[in-house]
Design a protein around this motif. Structure first.
Motif, PDB file in Angstrom:
ATOM      1  N   GLY A  21     -10.492 -33.049 -16.299  1.00  0.00           N
ATOM      2  CA  GLY A  21      -9.625 -32.465 -15.282  1.00  0.00           C
ATOM      3  C   GLY A  21      -8.309 -33.201 -15.129  1.00  0.00           C
ATOM      4  N   SER A  22      -8.370 -34.548 -14.989  1.00  0.00           N
ATOM      5  CA  SER A  22      -7.136 -35.306 -14.759  1.00  0.00           C
ATOM      6  C   SER A  22      -6.252 -35.315 -15.995  1.00  0.00           C
ATOM      7  N   SER A  23      -6.846 -35.481 -17.180  1.00  0.00           N
ATOM      8  CA  SER A  23      -6.031 -35.516 -18.394  1.00  0.00           C
ATOM      9  C   SER A  23      -5.405 -34.148 -18.672  1.00  0.00           C
ATOM     10  N   THR A  24      -6.170 -33.079 -18.498  1.00  0.00           N
ATOM     11  CA  THR A  24      -5.657 -31.732 -18.783  1.00  0.00           C
ATOM     12  C   THR A  24      -4.574 -31.328 -17.798  1.00  0.00           C
ATOM     13  N   GLY A  25      -4.851 -31.497 -16.502  1.00  0.00           N
ATOM     14  CA  GLY A  25      -3.885 -31.082 -15.485  1.00  0.00           C
ATOM     15  C   GLY A  25      -2.602 -31.888 -15.532  1.00  0.00           C
ATOM     16  N   THR A  26      -2.733 -33.207 -15.682  1.00  0.00           N
ATOM     17  CA  THR A  26      -1.543 -34.055 -15.736  1.00  0.00           C
ATOM     18  C   THR A  26      -0.722 -33.761 -16.988  1.00  0.00           C
ATOM     19  N   ALA A  27      -1.394 -33.665 -18.132  1.00  0.00           N
ATOM     20  CA  ALA A  27      -0.688 -33.379 -19.385  1.00  0.00           C
ATOM     21  C   ALA A  27       0.046 -32.048 -19.309  1.00  0.00           C
ATOM     22  N   ARG A  28      -0.587 -31.068 -18.695  1.00  0.00           N
ATOM     23  CA  ARG A  28       0.036 -29.740 -18.577  1.00  0.00           C
ATOM     24  C   ARG A  28       1.336 -29.831 -17.780  1.00  0.00           C
ATOM     25  N   ASP A  36     -18.850 -27.625  -8.945  1.00  0.00           N
ATOM     26  CA  ASP A  36     -18.814 -27.301 -10.380  1.00  0.00           C
ATOM     27  C   ASP A  36     -17.647 -27.971 -11.102  1.00  0.00           C
ATOM     28  N   GLN A  37     -17.596 -29.313 -11.032  1.00  0.00           N
ATOM     29  CA  GLN A  37     -16.430 -30.040 -11.531  1.00  0.00           C
ATOM     30  C   GLN A  37     -16.172 -29.866 -13.030  1.00  0.00           C
ATOM     31  N   TYR A  38     -17.201 -29.568 -13.808  1.00  0.00           N
ATOM     32  CA  TYR A  38     -17.014 -29.453 -15.259  1.00  0.00           C
ATOM     33  C   TYR A  38     -16.426 -28.105 -15.681  1.00  0.00           C
ATOM     34  N   TYR A  39     -16.387 -27.137 -14.776  1.00  0.00           N
ATOM     35  CA  TYR A  39     -15.879 -25.811 -15.119  1.00  0.00           C
ATOM     36  C   TYR A  39     -14.863 -25.273 -14.123  1.00  0.00           C
ATOM     37  N   ASN A  40     -14.728 -25.909 -12.976  1.00  0.00           N
ATOM     38  CA  ASN A  40     -13.875 -25.392 -11.911  1.00  0.00           C
ATOM     39  C   ASN A  40     -12.392 -25.644 -12.224  1.00  0.00           C
ATOM     40  N   PRO A  41     -11.575 -24.601 -12.356  1.00  0.00           N
ATOM     41  CA  PRO A  41     -10.147 -24.797 -12.660  1.00  0.00           C
ATOM     42  C   PRO A  41      -9.397 -25.539 -11.561  1.00  0.00           C
ATOM     43  N   LEU A  42      -9.963 -25.590 -10.353  1.00  0.00           N
ATOM     44  CA  LEU A  42      -9.322 -26.345  -9.277  1.00  0.00           C
ATOM     45  C   LEU A  42      -9.319 -27.845  -9.563  1.00  0.00           C
ATOM     46  N   ASN A  43     -10.227 -28.297 -10.417  1.00  0.00           N
ATOM     47  CA  ASN A  43     -10.218 -29.688 -10.871  1.00  0.00           C
ATOM     48  C   ASN A  43      -8.911 -29.961 -11.615  1.00  0.00           C
ATOM     49  N   ILE A  44      -8.588 -29.095 -12.557  1.00  0.00           N
ATOM     50  CA  ILE A  44      -7.332 -29.237 -13.308  1.00  0.00           C
ATOM     51  C   ILE A  44      -6.127 -29.057 -12.392  1.00  0.00           C
ATOM     52  N   GLU A  45      -6.200 -28.059 -11.509  1.00  0.00           N
ATOM     53  CA  GLU A  45      -5.063 -27.747 -10.637  1.00  0.00           C
ATOM     54  C   GLU A  45      -4.660 -28.938  -9.768  1.00  0.00           C
ATOM     55  N   ALA A  46      -5.645 -29.730  -9.321  1.00  0.00           N
ATOM     56  CA  ALA A  46      -5.349 -30.889  -8.472  1.00  0.00           C
ATOM     57  C   ALA A  46      -4.361 -31.834  -9.149  1.00  0.00           C
TER      58      ALA A  46
END
Length: 440
Positions: free
Chosen positions: A189-196, A150-160
């Motif tokens: 995922g990559s833009s959100t997690g990295t930016a955070r 579930d890559q479009y909704y899974n928060p683990l995508n962002i967490e990575a």
């Protein structure tokens, strides 16, 4: 370096400076985060492993469930490898399998690919038979059969990326966050997690999100309409969102490949092009040095057919005659377009052939009475192999919102068709204006 597993190699990718004489920025040091050097070839390796690992461990081989994901590219590739390493099958459900090399690699990896019929780049906002819905129906019917990452909704995508990609950039910049971060937006995922991660270190980091132009297809990037359908996408993540065309993505890719020695794909090319374009105005006003980082998502080798289709001259091949890629701005501006009210009168008086370019699911649901369905990709091939109507036949072309149909109207006009028109605003405008739609 020695590792116990290939998955241990994921992450810790290099941060490489782009020479100023290449990008032309006088006061900004521009760095490329080379995610293309992850072991399976892309930035998606991080998210795929972070999402799949706990689910596979939980399954523990007891049920041998199938890993399933909505992906036509790098996430599918990484998940297919990870699933295979754990003795599990992998299935991709998609309507965007646009790059033959990726499809062939997935098949080589043993993946099952379910391509939804009738889907095309002429996207239809009225179509409820989208791949995500298809996956959720599968899961509801056979919950014990599938592991859905579930890559479009899974928060683990962002967490990575929050726990790894962002901190790696800070570490490689000697403990400082960059002043600007630029990323193409796919799952977000990559833009959100990295930016955070970067903004936790320095709240003043400027973040640019890049999307594709509305009518363009760039692998790995969603367009401005599609991105709002992604569960992880949050507009507040980005200070600015700008669009990049397919040609600009390829131009950026050429610079990375030919000048920088980075064998980057078109997504990385889009990130580079968008970064330099955005930073150029900022650079002119600066009086002190700044740093900027963009992500190179994957490698060029998987996209040769994409380049061949859009820029054949780069491969020493002639441009394919009468293709959308050969249209000039003047031809597009001169394309014959007809408004819905006038189109209704024209249909009644002249009885043109109405060609609906949408996918089969959407056409079967509702269409203009008497129209025929030729999916846009098939229509593009018929331009070279022979159309099922003559040059004097009046033709009305329709797609969801009129973006693709106007291109084909321009091409047919170039080819000598005397009375071809594109439905302005497409089927959506026709429906909103109260035009009749039927179901066969």
């Amino acid at each position: 370096m020695r590792y116990d597993s290939i998955t241990d190699v994921i992450g810790d990718t290099p941060l490489v400076r782009i020479a100023p004489e290449i990008h032309g920025l006088r006061n900004i040091d521009l760095y490329a985060k080379l995610e293309m050097l992850n072991p399976f070839g892309s930035v998606k390796d991080r998210a795929a492993w972070n999402m799949a690992q706990p689910l596979i461990a939980e399954d523990n081989g007891r049920k041998r469930r199938t890993v399933v994901e909505l992906s036509s590219g790098n996430t599918a590739k990484a998940l297919a490898v990870i699933a295979g390493m754990n003795g599990l099958p992998f299935k991709s459900v998609t309507n965007r399998m646009k790059v033959p090399e990726i499809k062939e690699l997935l098949l080589l990896l043993g993946a099952e690919i379910e391509e939804l019929p009738g889907q095309a780049e002429c996207l239809d906002p009225t179509n409820t038979e989208d791949p995500l819905t298809k996956i959720h129906h599968m899961l509801s019917a056979e919950a014990d059969t599938y592991i859905h990452t579930d890559q479009y909704y899974n928060p683990l995508n962002i967490e990575a990326h929050h726990t790894a990609t962002g901190p790696e950039i800070i570490k490689d910049l000697d403990g400082a966050a960059p002043d600007y971060f630029i990323a193409a937006v796919g799952t977000a995922g990559s833009s959100t997690g990295t930016a955070r991660a970067l903004r936790e270190h320095d709240p003043n980091v400027g973040v640019l999100g890049l999307v594709a132009h509305k009518s363009d297809f760039i692998p790995g990037i969603r367009n401005i309409d599609e991105v709002h359908e992604v569960g992880l996408f949050d507009p507040a993540t980005y200070d600015t969102i700008e669009s990049v065309s397919a040609d600009e993505a390829i131009d950026g890719m050429l610079t990375l490949v030919r000048r920088c020695g980075m064998l980057a794909g078109p997504t990385g090319g889009a990130a580079y092009f968008g970064a330099v374009r955005h930073l150029s105005d900022i650079d002119a006003e600066l009086t002190e040095r700044k740093t900027a980082v963009f992500i190179v998502c994957d490698r060029v080798e998987s996209y040769m057919s994409y380049v061949r289709k859009r820029r054949p001259e780069l491969l020493r091949q002639p441009a394919r005659r009468n293709s959308v890629a050969t249209l000039t701005e003047a031809e597009l501006a001169a394309a014959p377009v007809i408004a819905t009210g006038e189109a209704r009168r024209w249909i009644a008086d002249a009885r043109p052939l109405v060609v609906d370019l949408r996918g089969a699911f959407a056409f079967d649901a509702l269409h203009i009475p008497g129209s025929v369905n030729i999916v846009d990709e098939i229509f593009a091939e018929l331009l070279h192999g022979g159309l099922p109507f003559g040059r004097k036949q009046p033709v009305l072309l329709a797609c969801p919102v009129g973006e693709q149909s106007v291109k084909y109207a321009a091409l047919l006009s170039r080819m000598g068709h005397t009375d071809v028109r594109s439905l302005d605003g497409g089927i959506i405008a026709w429906r909103d204006a109260g035009g009749e739609l039927v179901r066969d």
